[in-house]
Design a protein around this motif. Structure first.
Motif, mmCIF file in Angstrom:
data_model
loop_
_atom_site.group_PDB
_atom_site.id
_atom_site.type_symbol
_atom_site.label_atom_id
_atom_site.label_comp_id
_atom_site.label_asym_id
_atom_site.label_seq_id
_atom_site.Cartn_x
_atom_site.Cartn_y
_atom_site.Cartn_z
ATOM 1 N N ALA A 70 13.676 18.323 5.280
ATOM 2 C CA ALA A 70 12.946 19.104 6.290
ATOM 3 C C ALA A 70 12.016 18.184 7.096
ATOM 4 O O ALA A 70 11.915 18.302 8.329
ATOM 5 N N LYS A 71 11.370 17.264 6.395
ATOM 6 C CA LYS A 71 10.474 16.330 7.093
ATOM 7 C C LYS A 71 11.257 15.476 8.105
ATOM 8 O O LYS A 71 10.862 15.356 9.267
ATOM 9 N N ASP A 72 12.383 14.908 7.654
ATOM 10 C CA ASP A 72 13.146 14.011 8.535
ATOM 11 C C ASP A 72 13.717 14.769 9.735
ATOM 12 O O ASP A 72 13.735 14.262 10.858
ATOM 13 N N GLY A 88 -1.347 -4.636 -4.990
ATOM 14 C CA GLY A 88 -1.033 -3.274 -4.586
ATOM 15 C C GLY A 88 -2.226 -2.344 -4.603
ATOM 16 O O GLY A 88 -3.234 -2.596 -5.263
ATOM 17 N N TYR A 89 -2.075 -1.247 -3.836
ATOM 18 C CA TYR A 89 -3.112 -0.202 -3.871
ATOM 19 C C TYR A 89 -2.473 1.150 -3.615
ATOM 20 O O TYR A 89 -1.564 1.299 -2.798
ATOM 21 N N ASP A 90 -2.968 2.147 -4.357
ATOM 22 C CA ASP A 90 -2.596 3.543 -4.106
ATOM 23 C C ASP A 90 -3.830 4.396 -4.404
ATOM 24 O O ASP A 90 -4.612 4.080 -5.307
ATOM 25 N N LEU A 91 -3.971 5.489 -3.637
ATOM 26 C CA LEU A 91 -5.110 6.391 -3.853
ATOM 27 C C LEU A 91 -5.031 7.057 -5.224
ATOM 28 O O LEU A 91 -6.053 7.448 -5.781
ATOM 29 N N VAL A 92 -3.817 7.212 -5.753
ATOM 30 C CA VAL A 92 -3.639 7.914 -7.031
ATOM 31 C C VAL A 92 -3.699 6.897 -8.178
ATOM 32 O O VAL A 92 -2.842 6.004 -8.261
ATOM 33 N N PRO A 93 -4.695 7.022 -9.061
ATOM 34 C CA PRO A 93 -4.867 6.010 -10.119
ATOM 35 C C PRO A 93 -3.632 5.846 -11.007
ATOM 36 O O PRO A 93 -3.292 4.728 -11.388
ATOM 37 N N PRO A 125 12.147 1.589 7.826
ATOM 38 C CA PRO A 125 12.357 2.709 6.910
ATOM 39 C C PRO A 125 13.627 2.503 6.090
ATOM 40 O O PRO A 125 14.435 1.625 6.413
ATOM 41 N N VAL A 126 13.755 3.313 5.050
ATOM 42 C CA VAL A 126 14.845 3.079 4.099
ATOM 43 C C VAL A 126 15.686 4.328 3.903
ATOM 44 O O VAL A 126 15.253 5.449 4.137
ATOM 45 N N SER A 127 16.875 4.083 3.387
ATOM 46 C CA SER A 127 17.750 5.150 2.923
ATOM 47 C C SER A 127 18.196 4.735 1.523
ATOM 48 O O SER A 127 18.314 3.551 1.235
ATOM 49 N N GLY A 128 18.399 5.723 0.659
ATOM 50 C CA GLY A 128 18.868 5.377 -0.695
ATOM 51 C C GLY A 128 18.090 6.059 -1.797
ATOM 52 O O GLY A 128 18.511 6.041 -2.950
ATOM 53 N N GLY A 129 16.921 6.644 -1.458
ATOM 54 C CA GLY A 129 16.189 7.449 -2.428
ATOM 55 C C GLY A 129 15.566 6.653 -3.559
ATOM 56 O O GLY A 129 15.591 5.417 -3.568
ATOM 57 N N VAL A 130 15.019 7.394 -4.518
ATOM 58 C CA VAL A 130 14.277 6.774 -5.615
ATOM 59 C C VAL A 130 15.213 5.903 -6.469
ATOM 60 O O VAL A 130 14.838 4.810 -6.904
ATOM 61 N N MET A 131 16.442 6.374 -6.666
ATOM 62 C CA MET A 131 17.385 5.580 -7.467
ATOM 63 C C MET A 131 17.679 4.253 -6.789
ATOM 64 O O MET A 131 17.745 3.213 -7.435
ATOM 65 N N ARG A 175 0.545 9.719 10.190
ATOM 66 C CA ARG A 175 -0.921 9.760 10.273
ATOM 67 C C ARG A 175 -1.570 8.864 9.213
ATOM 68 O O ARG A 175 -2.634 8.284 9.445
ATOM 69 N N HIS A 176 -0.918 8.716 8.060
ATOM 70 C CA HIS A 176 -1.470 7.839 7.022
ATOM 71 C C HIS A 176 -1.390 6.375 7.465
ATOM 72 O O HIS A 176 -2.330 5.606 7.255
ATOM 73 N N VAL A 177 -0.271 6.021 8.101
ATOM 74 C CA VAL A 177 -0.093 4.638 8.543
ATOM 75 C C VAL A 177 -1.111 4.321 9.644
ATOM 76 O O VAL A 177 -1.841 3.324 9.576
ATOM 77 N N ALA A 200 17.003 4.967 14.075
ATOM 78 C CA ALA A 200 18.262 4.978 13.320
ATOM 79 C C ALA A 200 18.165 5.929 12.130
ATOM 80 O O ALA A 200 19.098 6.680 11.831
ATOM 81 N N LYS A 201 17.008 5.897 11.477
ATOM 82 C CA LYS A 201 16.823 6.748 10.284
ATOM 83 C C LYS A 201 16.937 8.233 10.650
ATOM 84 O O LYS A 201 17.639 8.993 9.981
ATOM 85 N N ILE A 202 16.246 8.664 11.705
ATOM 86 C CA ILE A 202 16.273 10.108 12.005
ATOM 87 C C ILE A 202 17.616 10.533 12.589
ATOM 88 O O ILE A 202 18.054 11.652 12.367
ATOM 89 N N ILE A 261 0.853 -1.201 0.000
ATOM 90 C CA ILE A 261 0.000 0.000 0.000
ATOM 91 C C ILE A 261 0.884 1.245 0.000
ATOM 92 O O ILE A 261 1.711 1.436 0.900
ATOM 93 N N GLY A 262 0.668 2.087 -1.028
ATOM 94 C CA GLY A 262 1.500 3.276 -1.218
ATOM 95 C C GLY A 262 2.514 2.993 -2.314
ATOM 96 O O GLY A 262 3.617 2.499 -2.055
ATOM 97 N N LEU A 263 2.119 3.257 -3.567
ATOM 98 C CA LEU A 263 2.953 2.900 -4.725
ATOM 99 C C LEU A 263 3.500 4.162 -5.393
ATOM 100 O O LEU A 263 3.462 4.309 -6.609
ATOM 101 N N GLY A 264 4.003 5.089 -4.564
ATOM 102 C CA GLY A 264 4.513 6.370 -5.075
ATOM 103 C C GLY A 264 5.935 6.235 -5.588
ATOM 104 O O GLY A 264 6.342 5.186 -6.091
ATOM 105 N N HIS A 265 6.707 7.324 -5.430
ATOM 106 C CA HIS A 265 8.071 7.355 -5.957
ATOM 107 C C HIS A 265 8.910 6.181 -5.439
ATOM 108 O O HIS A 265 9.711 5.613 -6.166
ATOM 109 N N MET A 266 8.745 5.861 -4.166
ATOM 110 C CA MET A 266 9.536 4.787 -3.554
ATOM 111 C C MET A 266 8.800 3.451 -3.641
ATOM 112 O O MET A 266 9.376 2.442 -4.040
ATOM 113 N N GLY A 267 7.533 3.460 -3.226
ATOM 114 C CA GLY A 267 6.771 2.203 -3.140
ATOM 115 C C GLY A 267 6.609 1.521 -4.486
ATOM 116 O O GLY A 267 6.686 0.280 -4.570
#
Ligand code: NAD
Length: 310
Positions: A245-247, A30-35, A120-126, A70-72, A170-172, A8-14
């Motif tokens: 900024a989020k992290d 899989g499922y994502d709110l964005v078609p 959680p992950v590190s390594g970005g979209v690439m 909040r989404h989780v 560890a991530k933050i 669930i959550g198939l965006g840039h990373m998922g």
């Protein structure tokens, strides 16, 4: 062993992470709110569910890759994910969220008769596309052992950091080091400019001396010394400033909650929040050097050594 995985959550990373699970031979629903995100995932071999609950129903493992805590928590507690899943399902949350939210998610999952891991992950979209992410996991040893082969299909390194929430911790902590060090490197370059030092000279010294760090040697915030760094492509991300900024915001929450005397972490969070809200919105986080230069005296605020107006 192949698994049925609800993703669930198939965006840039998922999206690319789920695709790598398919490549490893797993059945991924899989499922994502964005078609559009769901359609792209289907092209990569993921089966589309009609809802998040649909993706979790009948799955051995449910992976979430969502924007924030909040989404989780909303999916776990309010939208029926935990009730829809078969008892004993392993819930793996790979999103970057508050340590406190991660612990609450673990408690909700286990109270509903399931098992849980924050990863959680590190390594970005690439890294997500190449399957070279680093996973930082928090939860029980048995849950980690079960999840490890799945995480290894999406990453090159999987570290068990401790109990529930330890992966997020560890991530933050890592990203707080990174945010502070990027500001330090940016300030050093702007100071060097004002002292008449070339970017290359400062790089040649600091990259082989005690100022050496990833923010300098890999993601160098000025154009020239490291040709692959975002500074050479007008600061296109890379790791976008709003994500930093989020992290740092999550790190600041944890610093305040723990009463930690961490002036630099809190200041870095403030600087990146302001930068991400303004000029940094679409830029790599290394572009903070421009904001530092702009706020500096006349020497620093003229042009950088690439001839670009700061
Ligand atoms: P994203 O916004 O591209 O993807 C998140 C997806 O979740 C979106 O497609 C959104 O539609 C979907 N979503 C939100 N609520 C949903 C719901 N209720 N049901 C189904 N789908 C829902 O974000 P991303 O860049 O893929 O990042 C995901 C997480 O990974 C974030 O927590 C981020 O901090 C973390 N992360 C991102 C990066 C990066 O470089 N992008 C690196 C490391 C970690």
């Amino acid at each position: 062993m192949t698994s049925v995985i609800g993703f669930i959550g198939l965006g840039h990373m998922g999206g690319p992470m789920a695709a790598n699970l398919v490549k490893a031979g797993h059945r991924v629903i899989g499922y994502d709110l964005v078609p559009e995100a769901l359609a792209a995932a289907v092209r990569a071999g993921i089966e589309a569910a009609g809802s998040a609950v649909g993706a979790a129903t009948g799955a051995d493992v449910v992976i979430t890759m969502l924007p924030a805590g909040r989404h989780v928590l909303s999916l776990y507690r309010d939208e029926g994910l935990l009730t829809a899943a078969a008892p004993g399902t392993l819930f793996i949350d790979c999103s970057t969220i508050d340590v406190a939210d991660a612990r609450t998610a673990h408690e909700a999952a286990t109270a509903a008769g399931h098992r849980a891991l924050d990863a959680p992950v590190s390594g970005g979209v690439m890294g997500a596309e190449a399957g070279t992410l680093t996973f930082m996991a928090g939860g029980g040893a048995a849950e980690f052992t079960e999840a490890e082969p799945l995480l290894a299909a999406m990453g090159k390194r999987v570290v068990h950091c401790g109990a529930a929430g330890a992966g997020q911790a560890a991530k933050i902590c890592n990203n707080m080091i990174l945010g502070i060090s990027m500001i330090a490197v940016g300030e050093a370059f702007v100071l060097g400019e004002s002292l008449g030092l070339s970017h290359q000279a400062l790089f040649d010294v600091a990259s082989t001396a005690s100022g050496q760090c990833w923010a300098l040697t890999v993601n160098c915030p000025v154009p020239g010394p490291v040709p692959t760094s975002p500074a050479n492509r007008d600061y296109r991300p890379g790791f976008a400033a709003p994500l930093m900024a989020k992290d740092l915001g999550l790190a600041a929450n944890a610093l305040r909650a723990g009463g930690i005397d961490a002036g630099l972490g809190l200041r870095a969070a403030e600087m990146y929040a302001a930068f991400a809200d303004g000029a940094g919105a679409g830029q790599d986080f290394s572009a903070i050097v421009r904001a530092i230069r702009e706020r500096s005296g006349p020497t620093g605020s003229s042009t950088d050594q690439n001839g670009t107006t700061a």
